[in-house]
Design a protein around this motif. Structure first.
Motif, PDB file in Angstrom:
ATOM      1  N   THR A 114      -4.637  -3.342 -34.783  1.00  0.00           N
ATOM      2  CA  THR A 114      -5.832  -4.032 -35.258  1.00  0.00           C
ATOM      3  C   THR A 114      -5.574  -4.544 -36.670  1.00  0.00           C
ATOM      4  O   THR A 114      -4.971  -3.844 -37.484  1.00  0.00           O
ATOM      5  CB  THR A 114      -7.010  -3.031 -35.347  1.00  0.00           C
ATOM      6  OG1 THR A 114      -7.081  -2.341 -34.111  1.00  0.00           O
ATOM      7  CG2 THR A 114      -8.311  -3.724 -35.636  1.00  0.00           C
ATOM      8  N   GLY A 126       0.743 -12.110 -22.066  1.00  0.00           N
ATOM      9  CA  GLY A 126       0.899 -10.796 -21.435  1.00  0.00           C
ATOM     10  C   GLY A 126       2.352 -10.510 -21.082  1.00  0.00           C
ATOM     11  O   GLY A 126       2.751  -9.365 -20.922  1.00  0.00           O
ATOM     12  N   ALA A 173       4.726  -6.005 -29.238  1.00  0.00           N
ATOM     13  CA  ALA A 173       3.885  -6.853 -28.380  1.00  0.00           C
ATOM     14  C   ALA A 173       3.528  -8.113 -29.159  1.00  0.00           C
ATOM     15  O   ALA A 173       3.393  -8.065 -30.383  1.00  0.00           O
ATOM     16  CB  ALA A 173       2.597  -6.094 -28.064  1.00  0.00           C
ATOM     17  N   THR A 174       3.372  -9.217 -28.451  1.00  0.00           N
ATOM     18  CA  THR A 174       2.973 -10.436 -29.165  1.00  0.00           C
ATOM     19  C   THR A 174       1.465 -10.653 -29.077  1.00  0.00           C
ATOM     20  O   THR A 174       0.909 -11.439 -29.815  1.00  0.00           O
ATOM     21  CB  THR A 174       3.700 -11.667 -28.591  1.00  0.00           C
ATOM     22  OG1 THR A 174       3.521 -11.649 -27.186  1.00  0.00           O
ATOM     23  CG2 THR A 174       5.170 -11.618 -28.910  1.00  0.00           C
TER      24      THR A 174
HETATM   25  P1  NAP Z   1      -5.981 -10.099 -28.180  1.00  0.00           P
HETATM   26  O1  NAP Z   1      -6.078  -8.665 -28.504  1.00  0.00           O
HETATM   27  O2  NAP Z   1      -4.612 -10.635 -27.971  1.00  0.00           O
HETATM   28  O3  NAP Z   1      -6.887 -10.329 -26.880  1.00  0.00           O
HETATM   29  C1  NAP Z   1      -7.374 -11.584 -26.469  1.00  0.00           C
HETATM   30  C2  NAP Z   1      -7.363 -11.661 -24.960  1.00  0.00           C
HETATM   31  O4  NAP Z   1      -6.022 -11.866 -24.516  1.00  0.00           O
HETATM   32  C3  NAP Z   1      -7.832 -10.412 -24.223  1.00  0.00           C
HETATM   33  O5  NAP Z   1      -9.219 -10.297 -24.174  1.00  0.00           O
HETATM   34  C4  NAP Z   1      -7.188 -10.638 -22.883  1.00  0.00           C
HETATM   35  O6  NAP Z   1      -7.862 -11.696 -22.194  1.00  0.00           O
HETATM   36  C5  NAP Z   1      -5.843 -11.207 -23.273  1.00  0.00           C
HETATM   37  N1  NAP Z   1      -4.825 -10.155 -23.449  1.00  0.00           N
HETATM   38  C6  NAP Z   1      -4.470  -9.510 -24.581  1.00  0.00           C
HETATM   39  N2  NAP Z   1      -3.528  -8.602 -24.334  1.00  0.00           N
HETATM   40  C7  NAP Z   1      -3.253  -8.675 -23.020  1.00  0.00           C
HETATM   41  C8  NAP Z   1      -2.362  -7.978 -22.165  1.00  0.00           C
HETATM   42  N3  NAP Z   1      -1.549  -7.008 -22.589  1.00  0.00           N
HETATM   43  N4  NAP Z   1      -2.405  -8.276 -20.858  1.00  0.00           N
HETATM   44  C9  NAP Z   1      -3.209  -9.222 -20.401  1.00  0.00           C
HETATM   45  N5  NAP Z   1      -4.073  -9.923 -21.143  1.00  0.00           N
HETATM   46  C10 NAP Z   1      -4.099  -9.653 -22.447  1.00  0.00           C
HETATM   47  O7  NAP Z   1      -6.635 -11.005 -29.340  1.00  0.00           O
HETATM   48  P2  NAP Z   1      -7.908 -10.725 -30.236  1.00  0.00           P
HETATM   49  O8  NAP Z   1      -9.001 -10.153 -29.381  1.00  0.00           O
HETATM   50  O9  NAP Z   1      -8.133 -11.976 -30.962  1.00  0.00           O
HETATM   51  O10 NAP Z   1      -7.440  -9.637 -31.282  1.00  0.00           O
HETATM   52  C11 NAP Z   1      -7.815  -8.265 -31.246  1.00  0.00           C
HETATM   53  C12 NAP Z   1      -7.141  -7.553 -32.421  1.00  0.00           C
HETATM   54  O11 NAP Z   1      -5.721  -7.594 -32.279  1.00  0.00           O
HETATM   55  C13 NAP Z   1      -7.448  -8.158 -33.790  1.00  0.00           C
HETATM   56  O12 NAP Z   1      -7.622  -7.118 -34.717  1.00  0.00           O
HETATM   57  C14 NAP Z   1      -6.201  -8.947 -34.106  1.00  0.00           C
HETATM   58  O13 NAP Z   1      -6.006  -9.121 -35.463  1.00  0.00           O
HETATM   59  C15 NAP Z   1      -5.134  -8.057 -33.515  1.00  0.00           C
HETATM   60  N6  NAP Z   1      -3.837  -8.731 -33.205  1.00  0.00           N
HETATM   61  C16 NAP Z   1      -2.732  -7.962 -33.306  1.00  0.00           C
HETATM   62  C17 NAP Z   1      -1.499  -8.505 -32.946  1.00  0.00           C
HETATM   63  C18 NAP Z   1      -0.268  -7.624 -33.026  1.00  0.00           C
HETATM   64  O14 NAP Z   1      -0.384  -6.447 -33.296  1.00  0.00           O
HETATM   65  N7  NAP Z   1       0.929  -8.162 -32.793  1.00  0.00           N
HETATM   66  C19 NAP Z   1      -1.404  -9.815 -32.481  1.00  0.00           C
HETATM   67  C20 NAP Z   1      -2.598 -10.566 -32.355  1.00  0.00           C
HETATM   68  C21 NAP Z   1      -3.819 -10.001 -32.711  1.00  0.00           C
HETATM   69  P3  NAP Z   1      -8.956 -11.436 -21.004  1.00  0.00           P
HETATM   70  O15 NAP Z   1      -9.972 -10.500 -21.572  1.00  0.00           O
HETATM   71  O16 NAP Z   1      -9.459 -12.796 -20.733  1.00  0.00           O
HETATM   72  O17 NAP Z   1      -8.240 -10.866 -19.857  1.00  0.00           O
END
Ligand code: NAP
Length: 474
Positions: free
Chosen positions: A106, A378, A394-395
Motif C-alpha cells: 500500500t 495480473g 508484483a507489478t
Molecule cells: P491495484 O491494487 O493494482 O488494483 C486495481 C484492480 O486491478 C483490482 O481491483 C483488480 O481489478 C485488478 N488487479 C490487481 N491485482 C490483481 C491480480 N493480482 N489479479 C487480478 N487482478 C488484479 O490498484 P489500486 O487499487 O489503484 O491500488 C491499491 C494500492 O496498491 C494503492 O495503495 C497503490 O498505491 C498500491 N500499488 C502498489 C503497487 C506495488 O506495490 N507494486 C503497484 C500499484 C499500486 P478487478 O477488481 O476489476 O478484478
C-alpha cells in the motif's frame, strides 16, 4: 549485518554476493521476502509453494531457498509501530542478503514516505526496472496475435522527471525560478532564441546523465548477450527529436557504450546497413560505395558527403572483417526508435523487437501497454536490479477489495519468482513454472480475472487452486 531487532533468521542457508554486478548464488541462498499488503496474504503463500515445488522437482535436495520473512508496509506497522512502513531491520536484511521478493505494498498515507516501492529502489540504487512481456497461450488478450510479442522492457529507475524535482504553479520558489530562467538563463542561451515560460506554470526538471543512462543500457545489452538468434537485439527508445539533450543524449550514449564496450558482440543498425550494401571490390571507390549506401548521395552538400564517406571508411577499417559477410547476424543488433513509433510497432510488428531500453517515464508507459497486449497486469512480473541488490515484485497493487478472499491471480508474483530463479541461473526450475502456467491457462484453469474474459466463460479457480494447478502441470 547489524543486530536485527524483530527478525528471525532462517536456521540455515548462505548469502548471495555480487561480483561486479553479477550475482554469486550458493545452492542454499537465504532470500528475504515481503509478503505484501492487501492481497499479499493470498498471493505470497501461493507463490512460495510454486517456487519451492519447482526447485524440489528440478534439483531434489541439492538446491533450496531458505525463506526469510521481513516486513514492509501495513504489516511492518503492526510489528514495528505506527508509520514504521519500512523498518531499518528490513533495509539491513536486504542490504546484507542482496536480494528480496515482494508482494504489493500500500502506498502510505502520512509518515513521510512518498512510495515504498520508490524508497526501496532509491535505498538500494536499483537502477534498472526489468519487465518481461510474454504471452501465455490461451490468456484472453485484446490483441489478434499476442503470441508475437515477446519483449523485455528495461526502464531506467533513478532519473528523468521521476526524480520529483518540481514546483507547483503557485509555489514562490517555482515562480522565482521561472523569472530567473526568463530574465537570465534563456536570454543568454543562443539556441533558445527569445522563448518565454508563461507565468502560472507548474515546472519540473528532467535530469538524464551519461553515467545513469550507460549503466542501465549496459544491463540491457548484457541481457541480450544471453539470448539467441534475432532476440539478440536492443532498441534504444527515446524522444530525442524533441528533447535532444536528455532523450537524444540517452540514445547517443547508448550507441557510444555499445561501440566502446561491446564492440566484439554488437553492431548498430546503421553499420549493418553499410556492411550489407558495401561493395567490397577493390576498384570501387568509397564515393561509389556511398552512392550504393545512401540514396540521394549526389544531391547532398559536400560536407554531408564527406561525413558519409568518413563513416564508410571507418566501418571498413574497423569491423568489415570481424562483422562483415553476415557475421553480424549472430551479434547483438543495436537500433533506436522514437517513443511514439515504438508504441505503434509493438502493436503492428511485435515480432521485430526483443529488449527495449528506455528512460524512466517512457518505460513506465510502455511496460503497461505491452503488458496489456499479453493479458494484463495480473500476469506481468517485474524486477528492480542494481549492482549490489535485486528486488523482484508484483507489478499490480494491493487490490484491497479482494484481500483475504483467496481469489486474486498470483501470476505476477509467481512470474517475478521465475525471473528471480533465472537471475540465480536456476533455469530448469524457472522453465518448469512457465510450463505449468502455460498448461494451466491452456486447460482454462485460471483465476477470476482471466476466467471472466474467456469465451465461452469458465469457472474460476481460487488463488491457491491456481497455484496447485501450476504445480500439477509442471
Ligand atoms: P491495484 O491494487 O493494482 O488494483 C486495481 C484492480 O486491478 C483490482 O481491483 C483488480 O481489478 C485488478 N488487479 C490487481 N491485482 C490483481 C491480480 N493480482 N489479479 C487480478 N487482478 C488484479 O490498484 P489500486 O487499487 O489503484 O491500488 C491499491 C494500492 O496498491 C494503492 O495503495 C497503490 O498505491 C498500491 N500499488 C502498489 C503497487 C506495488 O506495490 N507494486 C503497484 C500499484 C499500486 P478487478 O477488481 O476489476 O478484478
Amino acid at each position: 549485518m547489524r543486530n536485527l531487532k524483530k527478525l528471525v533468521l532462517p536456521s540455515s542457508g548462505e548469502r548471495i554476493t555480487f561480483d561486479n554486478g553479477i550475482p554469486v548464488v550458493p545452492n542454499n541462498p537465504i532470500v528475504p521476502f515481503i509478503r505484501g499488503d492487501g492481497t499479499g496474504v493470498d498471493i505470497w503463500p501461493a507463490t512460495q509453494k510454486v517456487l519451492d515445488a519447482a526447485i524440489k522437482k528440478s534439483y531434489g535436495n541439492e538446491r533450496k531457498i531458505n525463506w526469510f520473512k521481513v516486513y514492509a508496509g501495513d504489516e511492518a506497522c503492526e510489528v514495528y509501530g505506527t508509520y514504521n512502513y519500512l523498518p531499518q531491520d528490513t533495509v539491513e536484511a536486504i542490504k546484507y542478503f542482496g536480494i528480496a521478493i515482494k508482494g504489493p505494498l500500500t502506498t502510505p498515507v502520512g509518515g513521510g514516505i512518498r512510495s515504498l516501492n520508490v524508497a526501496l529502489r532509491q535505498i538500494f540504487d536499483l537502477y534498472s526496472c526489468v519487465r518481461p512481456c510474454k504471452y501465455y497461450s490461451g490468456t484472453p488478450s485484446p490483441h489478434k496475435k499476442p503470441e508475437d510479442l515477446d519483449i523485455v522492457v528495461y526502464r531506467e529507475n533513478t532519473e528523468d522527471i521521476y526524480m520529483g524535482i518540481e514546483w507547483a504553479a503557485k509555489d514562490e520558489i517555482g515562480i522565482n525560478l521561472i523569472n530567473y530562467l526568463n530574465n537570465s538563463v534563456i536570454p543568454s542561451s543562443k539556441n533558445l532564441n527569445n522563448r518565454t515560460i508563461p507565468s502560472n506554470c507548474g515546472i519540473g526538471i528532467k535530469p538524464v546523465s551519461k553515467k545513469g543512462s550507460q549503466r542501465h543500457i549496459r544491463k540491457a545489452i548484457e541481457h541480450a548477450k544471453r539470448l539467441l538468434g534475432n532476440k539478440r537485439h536492443v532498441t534504444l527508445v527515446h524522444k530525442g527529436n524533441i528533447m535532444k539533450f536528455t532523450e537524444g543524449a540517452f540514445r547517443d550514449w547508448g550507441y557510444e557504450l555499445a561501440i566502446n564496450e561491446f564492440r566484439n558482440d554488437c553492431i548498430t543498425e546503421r553499420e549493418s546497413w553499410i556492411l550489407d550494401n558495401l561493395n567490397n571490390c577493390q576498384n570501387i571507390s568509397i564515393e561509389n560505395n556511398a552512392r550504393l549506401i545512401e540514396p540521394g548521395f549526389d544531391k547532398l552538400t559536400e560536407d554531408k558527403k564527406d561525413i558519409i564517406c568518413q563513416e564508410i571508411k571507418k566501418v571498413i577499417s574497423t569491423i568489415s572483417e570481424s562483422h562483415g559477410n553476415n557475421k553480424w547476424k549472430k551479434m547483438i543488433l543495436i537500433d533506436d526508435r522514437i517513443a511514439d513509433s515504438i508504441f505503434q510497432q509493438i502493436q503492428t510488428r511485435p515480432q521485430e523487437y526483443s529488449i527495449l531500453a528506455t528512460l524512466n517515464l517512457n518505460g513506465d508507459y510502455l511496460s503497461d501497454a505491452a503488458a496489456a497486449i499479453v493479458g494484463g497486469l495480473g500476469m506481468a512480473p517485474g524486477a528492480n536490479i542494481g549492482d549490489k541488490a535485486a528486488i523482484f515484485e508484483a507489478t499490480h497493487g494491493t487490490a484491497p477489495k479482494h484481500a483475504g478472499l483467496n481469489k486474486i491471480n498470483p501470476g505476477s508474483v509467481i512470474l517475478s519468482g521465475v525471473m528471480m530463479l533465472e537471475f540465480f541461473g536456476w533455469n530448469e526450475a524457472a522453465q518448469l513454472i512457465t510450463n505449468g502456467i502455460s498448461r494451466s491457462i491452456k486447460e482454462k484453469k485460471v483465476t477470476y480475472d482471466l476466467a471472466r474474459l474467456m469465451e465461452p466463460k469458465v469457472e474460476a479457480l481460487s488463488c491457491s487452486d491456481f497455484a496447485k494447478s501450476i504445480i500439477d502441470n509442471f
